[in-house]
Structure formats: structure tokens, C-alpha cells
Design an enzyme around this catalytic site. Structure first.
Site, PDB file in Angstrom:
ATOM      1  N   GLU A 119       0.842  -1.208   0.000  1.00 49.80           N
ATOM      2  CA  GLU A 119       0.000   0.000   0.000  1.00 49.80           C
ATOM      3  C   GLU A 119       0.881   1.264   0.000  1.00 49.80           C
ATOM      4  OE1 GLU A 119      -2.238   0.543   3.631  1.00 49.80           O
ATOM      5  OE2 GLU A 119      -3.651   1.924   2.664  1.00 49.80           O
ATOM      6  N   LYS A 196      -9.472   2.500  -2.164  1.00 44.31           N
ATOM      7  CA  LYS A 196      -9.668   1.925  -0.827  1.00 44.31           C
ATOM      8  C   LYS A 196     -11.052   2.305  -0.321  1.00 44.31           C
ATOM      9  CE  LYS A 196      -7.181   1.910   3.614  1.00 44.31           C
ATOM     10  NZ  LYS A 196      -5.850   2.210   4.182  1.00 44.31           N
ATOM     11  N   CYS A 233      -5.704  -2.651   2.180  1.00 43.28           N
ATOM     12  CA  CYS A 233      -5.420  -2.713   3.614  1.00 43.28           C
ATOM     13  C   CYS A 233      -6.619  -2.930   4.530  1.00 43.28           C
ATOM     14  CB  CYS A 233      -4.609  -1.495   4.060  1.00 43.28           C
ATOM     15  SG  CYS A 233      -3.895  -1.792   5.696  1.00 43.28           S
TER      16      CYS A 233
HETATM   17  N1  LIG Z   1      -3.252   1.164   6.148  1.00 37.90           N
HETATM   18  C1  LIG Z   1      -4.271   0.788   6.893  1.00 37.90           C
HETATM   19  O1  LIG Z   1      -5.411   0.853   6.487  1.00 37.90           O
HETATM   20  N2  LIG Z   1      -3.967   0.321   8.126  1.00 37.90           N
HETATM   21  C2  LIG Z   1      -4.943   0.139   9.122  1.00 37.90           C
HETATM   22  C3  LIG Z   1      -4.526  -0.841  10.133  1.00 37.90           C
HETATM   23  C4  LIG Z   1      -4.911  -2.238   9.805  1.00 37.90           C
HETATM   24  O2  LIG Z   1      -5.849  -2.449   9.045  1.00 37.90           O
HETATM   25  O3  LIG Z   1      -4.279  -3.156  10.315  1.00 37.90           O
END
Ligand SMILES: NC(=O)NCCC(=O)O
EC number: 3.5.1.6
Length: 384
Positions: A119, A196, A233
């Protein structure tokens, strides 16, 4: 919580468990064993010289009479940022391009057809700071920004589909930012983009300061190597997000991520694996590596002291299959390329056995969900 000194769960199990126990533990935690891929020794030499890990595994499907095997090789890339977060923006982007170019060269030697990066791969994960400059300067056009043009050249050179998750600057809509994955065809053309859908509001993941929830739904991209989708993510915590990519026909769902040990490491081995099982598809979970330090202190809004880092990004990228098998993870502490050979016929074969698509009560869920989101909804709780 362990930092880089603790290499991986696999290494720990292998070190401490007697072989018979290890076999049983692996049977349960990893499913049917994946075959080690016989990758070219030159690829290992180049990876070692460039200081990144290379692992390769194959998932097998049963032979069918009417369909030939639909074999595809995917490459998952995890990496630390090569320059400190306070280096000039253009230098950081350029250093990341060089690093990824070297890893993609090795992916090409290994016959990878589709590669996916982590990401926001062109930048430090600066959203913890809540500062705008200089971090918003890392944003680029998905259609013709420097990173997309860089990936187009690589895609064409290596006949490889590239999934390139970036911070997008959308010039056609008021210069707003998005968290986007650009999908570049092996021809070098931009096949499309996906955004996203779910923005974290947890810990230091202050991403809604920068961009909003994606507005492109759940697109699936038809490539010569199979139908792919990208669940970025935090979307991996949302089973319905995976489901909708699967409903649109995704055979492989990539999950490019940036997440830290204190927050999510116990969820990591479960979520993408569960999604592969529940949706009869392959999933590819990718996480960045290392600690990133930012010039200015920030607080986590929890009464604790201000600090300059997010915590430890634990790598551990892996591929999961619809039959509940999965590859071992890459390490927690090194840049790496994980190559996995998938026979996409496995998706339908598992579907025919477990029939989740047939037994799912989608019309019932749709009806009940449509009611549940109404402001005057009363939960269906039966009381005496
Ligand atoms: N980049 C992101 O969405 N991280 C959030 C934390 C997770 O989903 O573990």
C-alpha cells in the site's frame, strides 16, 4: 512486542518443534502443504546481492478432463523505505522506484505474471503525522503520473501485470486525494484503478485526514492471467468488501497493506486466509517492513507521550488459497519477493465441494441489510 530481531512465526516453529509436532501444527495453521517452487538459482543470487528475500511456492489443483490447468504466477513485494522519511520527496520516490525495479527484475526471472506492491508504496506511511506538507506531495495522477509511467515501462518490458497502490491526486475532480491501486496491463496500458473503500480510524492510522472512502465500488480486472481485484489494507477487516469483489468474479484478490504489530499481527494470518476460504478465491496479503521515523513528534491521542514513529511494520506477506492452504509468510524484518504459482481451477473445484456460492443466502441478506440501514430500523430481537 517483538521488533526486527524476531524473524518469523515459521522460523520459530521450525526451531522449536519436533518434526512430528511441526507437521501437525503446519497442517492446522497452513493447510495442505504448498510445494516449494524450483526458482532459477540466478534469481536467488541476484536477490541475495540486492539484500532481499526470495521464496516460491506452488498450489496445486486436481487435473480436469475439460479444462487445462490455469496456472499463473503472482509476485508479492514487501519492502522498507530505502531513504529516511525526511529526505527530499523526489529522492525518496526515485529510490523506491530503483528498489522496486530491482525486485521486479527478479520477479521476471521467476516467471511472475502479476506483481503487486505494498500500500502507498512510493512513500513513507506518513498518515500518522496528520501533517499535509510534504506528504501530500507524494500524490500522483493514477492515469499518467511518474509512477504509473514507470510501471507501464516495467509491465511492457516484462510482459507482467502490475498492481501499483499509490496516493492518488485526482486532477479531474478538484485535485482531491485518494488511496488508489492502479492496475497496469502486461501490454503496458493502464487497465484501470480501484480505491480503498474503508478508511481506518484506529490508533495512528489517521488516513481520513488525507482522503475519503473510495467511490469506485468493487471493480474486477480481466487480465490474460485471470480476473483480479484489489482490497486495500483496512478493507480486509470487512468480509462484505471481499465478498463483493468475489461476486464480481475475482479469482485473485490482492490486499496491499501497511500495518503494525501492536495493532494487527494476531489478525493478519487469519483475515486474508479466511477471505480465500469464504469466497472460493486466492488472496494475497502484503505488508510493509520496518520502522519509519518522522521529523516532527505526534501524539496518538491516548494520553501517552508524543513520539516520532508509527510502530513496527511486520512484513509477513503470504498467499492463501480457497482450500484453506497458505504459503509460509515472508519474514518480519526483510524486504522480500514471494512468488506463488496458482492453478485458478482450484477456485471452482473448491466451490463445487463446499458450495458457499450456492448455499449463501444473498437475497435474504440483501433484504435484511436493506432494512437494517434504515434510520428507523428496530433490531430483530426476540424477548419473552
Ligand atoms: N493502512 C491501513 O489501512 N492500516 C490500518 C490498520 C490495519 O488495518 O491493520
Amino acid at each position: 512486542m517483538a521488533g526486527p530481531e524476531w524473524q518469523s512465526l515459521e522460523q520459530c516453529l521450525e526451531k522449536h518443534l519436533p518434526p512430528a509436532d511441526l507437521r501437525e501444527v503446519k497442517r492446522i495453521l497452513y493447510g495442505k502443504e504448498t510445494r516449494k517452487l524450483d526458482l532459477p538459482s540466478r534469481a536467488f543470487e541476484v536477490a541475495s546481492a540486492a539484500d532481499f528475500e526470495l521464496q516460491g511456492y506452488a498450489f496445486e489443483a486436481a487435473a480436469e478432463q475439460l479444462r487445462r490447468p490455469r496456472t499463473v504466477r503472482v509476485g508479492l513485494v514487501q519492502n522498507r523505505i530505502p531513504l529516511p522519511a525526511d529526505a527530499p520527496v523526489a529522492e525518496q520516490v526515485s529510490a523506491l522506484h530503483r528498489r522496486i525495479e530491482a525486485i521486479v527484475e527478479v520477479a521476471a526471472m521467476c516467471g511472475v505474471n502479476i506483481v503487486c506492491f505494498q500500500e502507498a508504496w512510493t512513500m513513507p506511511f506518513a498518515f500518522c503525522t496528520r501533517e499535509k506538507l510534504p506528504w501530500t506531495e507524494f500524490a500522483e495522477s493514477a492515469e499518467d503520473g511518474p509512477t504509473t509511467r514507470f510501471c507501464q515501462k516495467l509491465a511492457k518490458k516484462h510482459n507482467m501485470v502490475i498492481v501499483s497502490p499509490i496516493l492518488e491526486r485526482d486532477g479531474a475532480h478538484g485535485d482531491v486525494l485518494w488511496n488508489t491501486a492502479v492496475v497496469i496491463s502486461n501490454s503496458g496500458a493502464v487497465l484501470g484503478k480501484t480505491r480503498k473503500n474503508h478508511i481506518p480510524r484506529v490508533g495512528d492510522f489517521n488516513e481520513s485526514t488525507y482522503y475519503m472512502e473510495g467511490n469506485l465500488g468493487h471493480p474486477v480486472f480481466q487480465t490474460p492471467f485471470g480476473r483480479i481485484a484489489v482490497n486495500i489494507c483496512y478493507g480486509r477487516h470487512h468480509p462484505l468488501n471481499w465478498l463483493l469483489y468475489s461476486i464480481n468474479g475475482a479469482e485473485i484478490i490482492f490486499n496491499p497493506s501497511a500495518t503494525i504489530g501492536a495493532l494487527s499481527e494476531s489478525m493478519w494470518p487469519i483475515e486474508a486466509r479466511n477471505a480465500a476460504i469464504a469466497n472460493h478465491c486466492f488472496t494475497c496479503a502484503i505488508n510493509r517492513v520496518g520502522k519509519e521515523y518522522f521529523p516532527n513528534e505526534f501524539t496518538s491521542g491516548d494520553g501517552k507521550k508524543a513520539h516520532q514513529d508509527f510502530g513496527y511494520f511486520y512484513g509477513s506477506s503470504y498467499v492463501a488459497a480457497p482450500d484453506s492452504s497458505r504459503t509460509p509468510g515472508l519474514s518480519r524484518n526483510r524486504d522480500g519477493l514471494l512468488v506463488a504459482e496458482l492453478d485458478l481451477n482450484l477456485c471452482r473445484q473448491v466451490n463445487d465441494v463446499w458450495t458457499f456460492k450456492m448455499t449463501g443466502r444473498y437475497e435474504m441478506y440483501a433484504r435484511e441489510l436493506a432494512e437494517a440501514v434504515k434510520p428507523n430500523y428496530r433490531p430483530n430481537i426476540v424477548t419473552e
